[in-house]
Structures are given as C-alpha cells and as structure tokens.
Design a protein around this motif. Structure first.
Motif, mmCIF file in Angstrom:
data_model
loop_
_atom_site.group_PDB
_atom_site.id
_atom_site.type_symbol
_atom_site.label_atom_id
_atom_site.label_comp_id
_atom_site.label_asym_id
_atom_site.label_seq_id
_atom_site.Cartn_x
_atom_site.Cartn_y
_atom_site.Cartn_z
ATOM 1 N N PHE A 1 0.776 -1.220 -0.109
ATOM 2 C CA PHE A 1 -0.035 0.153 -0.073
ATOM 3 C C PHE A 1 0.618 1.250 0.024
ATOM 4 C CE2 PHE A 1 -2.389 3.487 2.288
ATOM 5 C CZ PHE A 1 -3.457 3.658 1.612
ATOM 6 N N HIS B 1 1.127 0.936 -10.787
ATOM 7 C CA HIS B 1 0.200 1.746 -9.920
ATOM 8 C C HIS B 1 -0.125 3.023 -10.776
ATOM 9 C CE1 HIS B 1 0.002 -1.184 -6.665
ATOM 10 N NE2 HIS B 1 1.231 -0.979 -6.279
ATOM 11 N N SER B 2 0.844 3.444 -11.557
ATOM 12 C CA SER B 2 0.560 4.723 -12.026
ATOM 13 C C SER B 2 -0.088 4.478 -13.678
ATOM 14 C CB SER B 2 1.860 5.603 -12.425
ATOM 15 O OG SER B 2 2.763 4.655 -13.292
ATOM 16 N N GLU C 1 3.523 1.543 -1.257
ATOM 17 C CA GLU C 1 3.998 1.906 -2.686
ATOM 18 C C GLU C 1 3.006 2.646 -3.709
ATOM 19 O OE1 GLU C 1 4.673 -0.765 -1.219
ATOM 20 O OE2 GLU C 1 6.756 -0.654 -1.038
ATOM 21 N N ARG C 2 1.623 2.213 -3.277
ATOM 22 C CA ARG C 2 0.731 3.118 -4.041
ATOM 23 C C ARG C 2 0.578 4.435 -3.558
ATOM 24 N NH1 ARG C 2 -4.907 1.101 -2.514
ATOM 25 N NH2 ARG C 2 -5.640 2.870 -3.930
ATOM 26 N N SER D 1 6.587 -1.419 -9.568
ATOM 27 C CA SER D 1 5.334 -1.110 -8.618
ATOM 28 C C SER D 1 4.897 0.196 -9.477
ATOM 29 C CB SER D 1 5.940 -1.185 -7.247
ATOM 30 O OG SER D 1 4.685 -0.716 -6.468
ATOM 31 N N TYR D 2 5.874 1.030 -9.270
ATOM 32 C CA TYR D 2 5.288 2.446 -9.755
ATOM 33 C C TYR D 2 4.605 2.374 -11.157
ATOM 34 C CZ TYR D 2 5.681 7.023 -11.663
ATOM 35 O OH TYR D 2 5.396 8.465 -12.443
ATOM 36 N N THR E 1 3.403 6.290 -5.231
ATOM 37 C CA THR E 1 3.020 6.591 -6.741
ATOM 38 C C THR E 1 2.142 8.058 -6.708
ATOM 39 O OG1 THR E 1 3.307 4.273 -7.216
ATOM 40 C CG2 THR E 1 2.074 5.664 -8.661
ATOM 41 N N GLN E 2 1.297 7.977 -5.845
ATOM 42 C CA GLN E 2 0.368 8.999 -5.906
ATOM 43 C C GLN E 2 0.822 10.087 -5.530
ATOM 44 O OE1 GLN E 2 -2.731 8.766 -6.873
ATOM 45 N NE2 GLN E 2 -3.221 10.976 -6.688
#
Length: 308
Positions: free
Chosen positions: A147, A185-186, A149-150, A181-182, A153-154
């Motif tokens: 989470f 999520h992006s 990592e989310r 991961s980036y 990213t945001q």
C-alpha cells in the motif's frame, strides 16, 4: 536429545492451543490468517465437547479412539519442523479432524429442540468473521500488500502535475521492483512507453521520464533535489539523524505510523499542516485517486520531526 524432545512436545501442544484455535490465530499477513479471530468460532468449543461426548458412545467409540490417535500423527509436520512455528498449514489435517468432531457435536445438538439457537449463534459468528475478514483484515494487512508503494506513486503524480520537469530520485534496495510497482500503480505502461521501459530494464538504469530509481543513497545535502528514500534501510541517513538539517516528511506504515519512505526537499505536501500519525476513519480514504492534493497530504503524509 532431551531438549529436542521438549521442543517437539511444545510445538505439538502449541498447535492445539485454545488461544490460537478459538481466540487469536497466528499474526501473519497472509490470506490464511486473521489476527483477531481464531481458527474456529467460540461456539465451536461447546460443539467440540459435545462431539467428544458423542464419540464416547458405544457405537462410535472406535471412531473416537481413531481420531484421538490420529491427531498427533497428523501433527507430525509441526513436530519435525525446526525452522518456524507456522501451524496453519502444517497442522491442516489435524484441524480437519477437529472440524469433523465439531460437526459431530453440531449433529448431536441438532437432534435437540434447541437447534435454532445453534443457527442463530452460528449466523452471528459468521457475520462477525465476515466483518473482520473483509473490513478489518484488509486494513491490517495493507502494509504487506504494497500500500505504501501506492501512496508513493500518488505522491509522485502530484509532484509531476505541479512540476513536470523536476527530477525525482528514489533510493531503494531493489530498483527494478520499485520501478515495476510504480509503473503498475501509475498505469504508465502503454504502447507509447513500452520501448522506453524495456530499454531502462535492459540498461539497468531504471529511469522512467524524470524519475530515477537507484540503490545508492539520495544526496540530501544540496537542499534542492527531490529525493525519496526507504527509511527502513540503514545505509542512508534517517529522520533520527540530528545532523540532517534537510526538511523531510514521511510516508508512514499504516499499522503503526512508522516511517516507510522519507521525502527529502518536498515541494508539494510541506505547505500543509501535516500530522504525526495516520488516522483512518473511512474506507474512502483508501481511494487515493479520489482525494485532492491537500486531503491526500494530510491523510497519508506525516511529519515525524514534530514528535521531537
């Protein structure tokens, strides 16, 4: 030899601990465990006792003795394992036997005129378990579900919206994993970017647009470069380093608000009055894309230097 026998006996007894079976299972961040619930319902204690009693009757005594002898045999994977104490899977067959005894007890209860009490209790038990598994457990297990990592990213997306040309350096022990991961999520993987991404992995540069993921520490002495570091790694300077005069804010862990990522020379969230710990009151707060910049920063970014 005596110590080995004692250790094996302790493991065998612990695998049938009433606390683990009926109150709190193993605190594991996995799909097989629920921290605040046992492997069985509390009402199953009564059903287990009823089942044991039913199996003592003359017609079923042989089955009861067979179950009793089979329990330690099926728990053998727990006894012979010396590396860890993960009972959930290693004692699976033993717990299946217990479930059969509980079922026998439920059948005995069902023969009485109080059967609907059992239905009511079980319905409430299932609803309680469902609320924990589908509401509480996703929150408790979010730290193991990437989470942060989310959130990272945001945060980067907000930076890129305001300062699209600003270089960003991310320190991580494993650059290809965090870059992947980036990108996930992006939503950055597309027909237009696939060649650029493939080239970054081939060259092991791990750079996407103006974002560089590297396994060397971010230089926080220039006071300019926006850098993000993994706080749990001791290779880089941390917030507790009193000699570090660079402004740092953090992306915290959900379960204890401890620092997971440190953000150096922030240009987005530092303007707001950030807290020192996370407080989640609504599941909508996890829908990061639905939060504006200020709400996102105040909810998911903290300033731990305020604690000192």
């Amino acid at each position: 030899m005596t110590a080995l026998v004692q250790l094996s006996a302790d493991k065998l007894l612990n695998s049938f601990s009433p606390h683990m079976l009926f109150l709190n299972s193993e605190p594991s961040a996995s799909g097989f465990a629920v921290w605040s619930h046992g492997l069985f319902y509390l009402v199953d204690i009564a059903l287990l006792l009823l089942g044991i009693g039913a199996l003592q009757q003359k017609k079923t005594r042989a089955i009861g003795v067979s179950f009793l002898l089979a329990l330690p045999f099926f728990a053998a994977p727990v006894v012979i394992n010396l590396t860890s104490e993960w009972y959930l899977l290693r004692s699976f067959f033993s717990y299946t036997l217990l479930l059969l005894v509980i079922t026998w007890g439920a059948f005995a209860w069902w023969q009485s005129r109080f059967r609907w009490i059992l239905v009511a209790i079980y319905t409430l038990s299932v609803l309680n378990f469902a609320s924990q598994y589908f509401v509480r457990y996703p929150v408790m297990g979010a730290d193991a579900g990437f989470f942060q990592e989310r959130v990272l990213t945001q945060y980067i997306s907000w930076v890129r919206q305001k300062y699209p040309q600003e270089p960003i350096i991310v320190y991580t022990i494993d650059p290809p994993i965090l870059l992947s991961s980036y990108l996930l999520h992006s939503g950055s993987v597309s027909d237009e970017t696939v060649d650029q991404i493939a080239q970054a992995f081939r060259d092991e540069t791990y750079k996407f647009d103006n974002i560089t993921f590297q396994n060397t520490c971010v230089d926080d002495d220039d006071g300019i470069t926006l850098g993000i570091t993994e706080a749990i790694r001791d290779r880089c300077r941390s917030l507790t380093d009193s000699s570090a005069d660079t402004t740092k804010i953090t992306i915290p862990a959900l379960k204890d608000s401890g620092s997971v990522y440190e953000i150096l020379n922030d240009t987005v969230c530092g303007q707001y009055d950030l807290g020192t710990f996370l407080q989640v009151n609504d599941l909508e707060q996890f829908r990061l894309s639905g939060l504006n910049e200020e709400l996102f920063c105040k909810q998911w970014i903290t300033d731990l230097k305020k604690v000192s």
